[in-house]
Write a protein that holds these residues in place. Sequence first.
Motif, short mmCIF file in Angstrom:
data_model
loop_
_atom_site.label_atom_id
_atom_site.label_comp_id
_atom_site.label_asym_id
_atom_site.label_seq_id
_atom_site.Cartn_x
_atom_site.Cartn_y
_atom_site.Cartn_z
N SER A 197 -43.85 2.32 4.25
CA SER A 197 -44.02 3.48 3.38
C SER A 197 -44.00 4.80 4.14
N LEU A 231 -44.23 6.27 -2.03
CA LEU A 231 -43.05 5.45 -2.31
C LEU A 231 -42.39 5.77 -3.64
N SER A 286 -38.59 6.37 -4.05
CA SER A 286 -37.89 5.98 -2.83
C SER A 286 -37.02 4.75 -3.08
N THR A 287 -36.23 4.39 -2.09
CA THR A 287 -35.35 3.22 -2.20
C THR A 287 -35.73 2.21 -1.13
N ALA A 297 -41.27 2.35 -5.93
CA ALA A 297 -39.97 2.34 -5.25
C ALA A 297 -38.91 1.69 -6.13
#
Length: 267
Positions: free
Chosen positions: A247, A5, A8-9, A32
């Motif tokens: 995830s 993650l 990540s968004t 994230a």
Amino acid sequence: MDLGLAGSTAVVTGGSKGMGLAIAETLATEGARVAVMARGQEALDAAVQVLRAAGAPDAIGISVDMADADSIAAGFAAVADWWGEVNSLVHTIGPGDGYFEDMGDDDWEAAFALGTMSGVRSIRAALPLLRAASWARIVTLSAHSIQRQNPRIVAYTASKAALSSVTKNLSKSLAKEGILVNCVCPGTIVTASFTENLRDILAADGLDATNPVDVMTWIDDNFHQPCDLGRAGLPEEIASITTYLASKRNGYVTGATVNVDGGSDFV
């Protein structure tokens, strides 16, 4: 375990408190970038501070009325402007409750607007952003009452059953694109709002609404729905499985309806 993650968004609807905030915080802890959507700006501001402290320095709080289609579309348009893509969408919104005899048409329509259509609209608005990402996951939160009925929450349960069905259907249609879609069904979870709403009711029976064992005692006494572990759950226990499903590490679970309820008598 590395959940993949970092960087990540993620968008968490209903992410300003309760299970939604616990999920958003866990996503942030895993690296994230997180945007939370909810209606109240004060709660959003507080949530953003929690997320920044947890490891998401650029966390975003977006005021969205999840009963309003235009507001949902505007919220995701803002996400598009900031990020251009979304890896993880977690939808946690739910309606109020009530007994069948106490609910008119307006109450039913409001329940489905929040319990079902908010999910439909959020996923629809997020899909272009999910498709733009190198990997994408969708997780919706339903309820264990869709399989273990409770007369006190008839419209809530019906709307969540519909959301679960939509989620299962989308897992099939989006599989060919590599977008994994799953549904988590929490059991009785001791959140701040649960405690606030039921503090006096449990206290009348000599029970503490913040104590998971006392809460499950009350549930069993009043609704005859115990769980095998003998206690209610905590928001972080919903957050852990939800974060995994949302995830990159989850590469093969899709179309699942996952009960997180401390053990019950249904499958």
